[in-house]
Design a protein around this motif. Sequence first.
Motif, PDB file in Angstrom:
ATOM      1  N   LYS A  45       0.941  -1.164   0.002  1.00  9.97           N
ATOM      2  CA  LYS A  45      -0.085  -0.105   0.004  1.00  9.97           C
ATOM      3  C   LYS A  45       0.988   1.181   0.024  1.00  9.97           C
ATOM      4  CE  LYS A  45      -4.138   2.235   2.584  1.00  9.97           C
ATOM      5  NZ  LYS A  45      -4.480   1.908   3.722  1.00  9.97           N
ATOM      6  N   GLU A  46       0.886   2.080  -1.046  1.00 11.02           N
ATOM      7  CA  GLU A  46       1.510   3.276  -1.087  1.00 11.02           C
ATOM      8  C   GLU A  46       0.526   4.624  -0.547  1.00 11.02           C
ATOM      9  OE1 GLU A  46       3.910   5.219  -4.758  1.00 11.02           O
ATOM     10  OE2 GLU A  46       1.790   4.893  -5.107  1.00 11.02           O
ATOM     11  N   TYR A  47       1.226   5.440   0.122  1.00  8.03           N
ATOM     12  CA  TYR A  47       0.644   6.812   0.431  1.00  8.03           C
ATOM     13  C   TYR A  47       0.615   7.507  -0.958  1.00  8.03           C
ATOM     14  CZ  TYR A  47      -0.488  11.189   2.942  1.00  8.03           C
ATOM     15  OH  TYR A  47      -0.983  12.334   3.067  1.00  8.03           O
ATOM     16  N   LEU A  48      -0.318   7.980  -1.255  1.00  2.00           N
ATOM     17  CA  LEU A  48      -0.520   8.981  -2.357  1.00  2.00           C
ATOM     18  C   LEU A  48      -1.885   9.731  -2.366  1.00  2.00           C
ATOM     19  CD1 LEU A  48       1.006   8.896  -5.849  1.00  2.00           C
ATOM     20  CD2 LEU A  48      -0.325  10.538  -5.078  1.00  2.00           C
ATOM     21  N   PRO A  49      -2.023  10.886  -1.585  1.00  2.00           N
ATOM     22  CA  PRO A  49      -3.462  11.428  -1.228  1.00  2.00           C
ATOM     23  C   PRO A  49      -3.364  12.281  -2.717  1.00  2.00           C
ATOM     24  CG  PRO A  49      -1.885  12.607  -0.005  1.00  2.00           C
ATOM     25  CD  PRO A  49      -1.091  11.398  -0.718  1.00  2.00           C
ATOM     26  N   ARG A  50      -4.245  12.084  -3.477  1.00  7.01           N
ATOM     27  CA  ARG A  50      -4.192  12.613  -4.868  1.00  7.01           C
ATOM     28  C   ARG A  50      -4.650  14.237  -4.934  1.00  7.01           C
ATOM     29  NH1 ARG A  50      -3.405   7.200  -5.161  1.00  7.01           N
ATOM     30  NH2 ARG A  50      -2.481   6.661  -7.213  1.00  7.01           N
ATOM     31  N   LYS A  51      -5.463  14.703  -3.834  1.00  9.85           N
ATOM     32  CA  LYS A  51      -5.960  15.958  -3.716  1.00  9.85           C
ATOM     33  C   LYS A  51      -4.861  16.864  -3.170  1.00  9.85           C
ATOM     34  CE  LYS A  51     -10.876  15.654  -2.923  1.00  9.85           C
ATOM     35  NZ  LYS A  51     -11.869  15.900  -1.890  1.00  9.85           N
ATOM     36  N   LEU A  52      -3.730  16.019  -2.350  1.00  8.57           N
ATOM     37  CA  LEU A  52      -2.681  16.791  -2.051  1.00  8.57           C
ATOM     38  C   LEU A  52      -1.384  16.686  -2.640  1.00  8.57           C
ATOM     39  CD1 LEU A  52      -3.161  15.827   1.607  1.00  8.57           C
ATOM     40  CD2 LEU A  52      -4.091  17.833   0.649  1.00  8.57           C
ATOM     41  N   ALA A  53      -0.950  15.638  -3.278  1.00  7.61           N
ATOM     42  CA  ALA A  53       0.341  15.440  -3.857  1.00  7.61           C
ATOM     43  C   ALA A  53      -0.081  14.468  -5.297  1.00  7.61           C
ATOM     44  CB  ALA A  53       0.989  14.455  -3.172  1.00  7.61           C
ATOM     45  N   HIS A  54       1.301  14.356  -5.814  1.00  3.13           N
ATOM     46  CA  HIS A  54       1.381  13.732  -7.311  1.00  3.13           C
ATOM     47  C   HIS A  54       2.755  12.996  -7.449  1.00  3.13           C
ATOM     48  CE1 HIS A  54       3.074  17.683  -8.254  1.00  3.13           C
ATOM     49  NE2 HIS A  54       3.988  17.044  -9.275  1.00  3.13           N
ATOM     50  N   ARG A  55       2.607  12.117  -8.431  1.00  5.12           N
ATOM     51  CA  ARG A  55       3.917  11.305  -8.493  1.00  5.12           C
ATOM     52  C   ARG A  55       4.584  12.067  -9.673  1.00  5.12           C
ATOM     53  NH1 ARG A  55       4.039   6.228  -7.339  1.00  5.12           N
ATOM     54  NH2 ARG A  55       1.680   6.071  -7.762  1.00  5.12           N
ATOM     55  N   THR A  56       5.862  11.992  -9.612  1.00  3.22           N
ATOM     56  CA  THR A  56       6.765  12.759 -10.786  1.00  3.22           C
ATOM     57  C   THR A  56       7.190  11.611 -11.620  1.00  3.22           C
ATOM     58  OG1 THR A  56       8.851  12.636  -9.329  1.00  3.22           O
ATOM     59  CG2 THR A  56       7.289  14.609  -9.344  1.00  3.22           C
ATOM     60  N   TRP A  57       7.996  11.858 -12.523  1.00  2.00           N
ATOM     61  CA  TRP A  57       8.459  10.921 -13.679  1.00  2.00           C
ATOM     62  C   TRP A  57       9.428   9.851 -13.015  1.00  2.00           C
ATOM     63  CZ3 TRP A  57      13.766  10.281 -14.371  1.00  2.00           C
ATOM     64  CH2 TRP A  57      14.658  11.198 -13.638  1.00  2.00           C
ATOM     65  N   ASN A  58      10.063  10.017 -11.888  1.00  2.00           N
ATOM     66  CA  ASN A  58      11.028   9.224 -11.354  1.00  2.00           C
ATOM     67  C   ASN A  58      10.305   8.509 -10.209  1.00  2.00           C
ATOM     68  OD1 ASN A  58      11.162  11.444  -9.629  1.00  2.00           O
ATOM     69  ND2 ASN A  58      13.240  11.321  -9.620  1.00  2.00           N
TER      70      ASN A  58
END
Length: 299
Positions: free
Chosen positions: A55-68
Amino acid sequence: MIEYYDPETYPKEWNYLQSGTIIDQYMIERELAHGGFSSVYLARQMADQIQVAIKEYLPRKLAHRTWNNVVVANSEQTQSLFRRGRSLFFEEAKVLATLKHPNIVEVINFFEANSTVYMVMVYDYGITLDKILKNKTVAVTEDFLRAVFGTLLAGVGHIHSHHVLHLDIKPANILVRPGSDSLLLDFGALQTFPHSQLSKQIKILTKGFSPIEQYHQNARMGPWSDIYAIGASMRACIEARTPVPAPERVRHDTLVSAVKAFKRGYSEPFLKAVDWAMELNPKNRPQSVAELQEALAGE
């Protein structure tokens, strides 16, 4: 300020980790599930090829994933909330790692990478209850429901004994394994009681399953809050649809009692227990898992 999040209405377009991505000692195989705050992947331990769920923490309203694959806040304004949530996610993993029970998802590792946090869990084979209901793969008999919710209550009783609340029990978070043995998933809304040490900036709500007290910022929550969600989940199985949301019931309760609506297909003790668990007033519900178990047994 509390922001409320309904996982049923959040957009489905996610930026997932790609198959073959290596994180720490694990290789990602594919995405399994997603929510507003995280994604869950099937992965393998590279040392022994044993499958796990990550399970990965990634709250879409607060953050995003970069190319790396590094996770960064969307703006300076969301930076503090993202970091706060990341810290709470890590705390959640630490709590879950201590809650060992056959009917609760087992956390075996947690670590930081890509500027976020990952939780590694035992991968169990089964089908979530919502998919069983949707696809009608199993006859929803009383015996089936007693088996599923009997084992679920054993797990919930265990977490309550450690002063932890799940606060997001619903068919989508109940994995049904062979033999109708259940496994409680996704502790993203986890809080301790009676004095919460994991109070979140974002409250998770699921329409139809969250009790009325969960909609109010300062309301007192306890085992009775999870019990409402269990009752609503049982009702959803019987009725084959999501129950009326608690706020609508408060305004004008049109929900016909299970005892009246389904008396031809289920026993009276079972239906009475469902109705009792779904009482709007927290004080009128079973106050513990043990009380609900006794009601289901007809005691």
